[in-house]
Design an enzyme around this catalytic site. Structure first.
Site, PDB file in Angstrom:
ATOM      1  N   LYS A 170       0.852  -1.071   0.065  1.00 33.86           N
ATOM      2  CA  LYS A 170       0.043  -0.040  -0.030  1.00 33.86           C
ATOM      3  C   LYS A 170       0.905   1.205  -0.076  1.00 33.86           C
ATOM      4  O   LYS A 170       2.183   1.005  -0.122  1.00 33.86           O
ATOM      5  CB  LYS A 170      -0.925  -0.047   1.175  1.00 33.86           C
ATOM      6  CG  LYS A 170      -1.170  -1.377   1.775  1.00 33.86           C
ATOM      7  CD  LYS A 170      -2.353  -2.173   0.763  1.00 33.86           C
ATOM      8  CE  LYS A 170      -2.572  -3.432   1.324  1.00 33.86           C
ATOM      9  NZ  LYS A 170      -3.722  -4.351   0.415  1.00 33.86           N
TER      10      LYS A 170
HETATM   11  C1  PLP Z   1      -3.965  -5.616   1.500  1.00 33.48           C
HETATM   12  C2  PLP Z   1      -5.523  -5.879   1.787  1.00 33.48           C
HETATM   13  C3  PLP Z   1      -6.131  -6.158   3.092  1.00 33.48           C
HETATM   14  C4  PLP Z   1      -5.068  -6.822   3.959  1.00 33.48           C
HETATM   15  O1  PLP Z   1      -4.418  -5.871   4.588  1.00 33.48           O
HETATM   16  P1  PLP Z   1      -3.332  -6.520   5.571  1.00 33.48           P
HETATM   17  O2  PLP Z   1      -2.761  -5.327   6.193  1.00 33.48           O
HETATM   18  O3  PLP Z   1      -2.197  -7.162   4.899  1.00 33.48           O
HETATM   19  O4  PLP Z   1      -3.932  -7.529   6.575  1.00 33.48           O
HETATM   20  C5  PLP Z   1      -7.416  -6.041   3.252  1.00 33.48           C
HETATM   21  N1  PLP Z   1      -8.106  -5.764   2.313  1.00 33.48           N
HETATM   22  C6  PLP Z   1      -7.796  -5.128   1.147  1.00 33.48           C
HETATM   23  C7  PLP Z   1      -8.865  -4.414   0.042  1.00 33.48           C
HETATM   24  C8  PLP Z   1      -6.415  -5.319   0.825  1.00 33.48           C
HETATM   25  O5  PLP Z   1      -5.935  -4.594  -0.437  1.00 33.48           O
END
Ligand code: PLP
Length: 383
Positions: A188
């Site tokens: 992200k």
């Molecule tokens: C990356 C992501 C997650 C999970 O995030 P983590 O911090 O790795 O647990 C959940 N929902 C969406 C839409 C994502 O892109």
């Protein structure tokens, strides 16, 4: 272009970290307090302020944030939760953690997000909640979704994992949500290595999430530390260990300050991709919806049926130029973990998951690297 340049690999994403983060972590190490403590509290305050939300609860990742969001909203066994299949699998997994059933809904072809119309096709009398994703950072129309769900008593959880720095209806994404969840994974924008946040407009839900992340202990670690003779604690329900550390929060505080600059740079690079793609036939690039702006966390390209290459061939073509694109967003209903669930037809989800790829986009990307990707897209028509 020299052969050496030609072979330098361009990755799809790289976190933007610098000496300030290094200094922030060193300071925490020297302080001797490395677990959840004052920096986590400061990160929560700063995050809540930046996102226009009342309460922010820092957690170990976004998956645990989704879990706690459903717990505090009272979702449990026998309930159904409408989710997009078109999302990272964590979105579909979360309802199962509370004994509820995920029910897949299709998405809008332009944004890749749920809409009131797609949610409506998946709702039954057992629907207790919807997890609506700002997919790839593209803001969903939360106002429209809440206008549809609120009168039915359906709780809307905004999965804003990808969307820090995006805006909707003139406010930061998540500002209008009763519950929103965030990820600080390096894939992200804002990263703390691993990390997550739950934001909510409700003080009671925030307080319960704070207890649940610390084994549901009646006395927090911070409270115990503040007193020489620690008060006795009790455990009134079954909780979890979903804490963030002060090491992560220190990085998060620096990254949060960098966020506007990260978003501006990504939008600039994405705009140049858009210029390059407009003149090429057979491709469509994701962009801003009418009600907001995206941070381009995933700058995805759809390879249309009239293009001579399909998505896999396009990825091979880019790879031959040293460009590491990624297949677009996955579809959870095709995975063995969720494949047995019945669901309505998901034609848009299947089209987007089969035909899209994510283009390289990261803060430090040079103009030359960006141009190389544009050139490779151009030659893909007649490779
Ligand atoms: C990356 C992501 C997650 C999970 O995030 P983590 O911090 O790795 O647990 C959940 N929902 C969406 C839409 C994502 O892109």
């Amino acid at each position: 272009m020299s052969l050496e340049q030609e072979l330098t690999r361009i990755n799809v994403m790289q976190p933007w970290l610098g000496e300030e983060e290094v200094a922030a972590v060193s300071e925490v190490l020297r302080s001797g307090w490395v677990a959840q403590g004052p920096r986590v509290a400061a990160f929560e305050t700063a995050f809540a302020e930046a996102h226009g939300v009342a309460h922010a609860v820092a957690l170990s990742n976004c998956t645990t944030a989704l879990h706690l969001a459903l717990v505090v909203a009272g979702v449990g066994p026998g309930d159904e939760v409408v989710v997009p299949s078109f999302s990272f699998v964590a979105t579909a997994n979360a309802p199962t953690y509370v004994g509820a059933t995920p029910v897949f809904a299709d998405v809008d072809p332009d944004t890749g997000n749920l809409t009131p119309a797609t949610i409506a096709t998946a709702v039954t009398p057992r629907t207790r909640a919807v997890i609506a994703v700002d997919q790839g950072g593209v803001p969903l129309d939360l106002l429209a979704i809440r206008a549809w769900c609120d009168p039915l008593g359906i709780t809307v959880v905004e999965d804003a994992a990808c969307a820090a720095g995006s805006t909707a209806h003139g406010r930061p994404v998540g500002a209008g949500a009763e519950l929103a969840t965030w990820s600080f994974h390096p894939r992200k924008l804002l990263t703390t290595g691993e990390g997550g946040m739950l934001t909510t407009s409700r003080a009671d839900w925030a307080a319960r999430a704070r207890r649940l992340r610390e084994h549901a202990m009646s006395v927090s670690a911070a409270e115990r530390h503040a007193s020489v003779l620690a008060p006795p604690e009790s455990f009134d329900e079954v909780g979890f260990n979903y804490r963030m550390t002060d090491l992560q929060a220190a990085v998060g505080l620096v990254q949060l300050r960098r966020l506007p600059e990260m978003v501006a740079r990504r939008r600039e690079l994405a705009a140049r991709y858009a210029e390059a793609v407009t003149v090429l036939p057979g491709m469509r690039l994701v962009g801003d919806p009418a009600w907001g702006t995206t941070n381009f966390q995933s700058c995805w390209l759809e390879v249309l049926p009239d293009h001579p290459l399909d998505r896999e061939q396009m990825m091979e073509h880019l790879a031959a130029a040293g460009i590491s694109a990624r297949r677009g967003i996955m579809a959870a209903h095709r995975q063995p973990a969720h494949g047995e669930r019945g669901h309505a037809p998901l034609p848009v989800t299947e089209r987007l998951t089969d035909r899209t790829l994510v283009l390289p986009l990261f803060h430090q990307m040079s103009d030359a690297e960006h141009q190389r990707v544009c050139d490779a897209l151009g030659t893909a028509w007649r490779p």
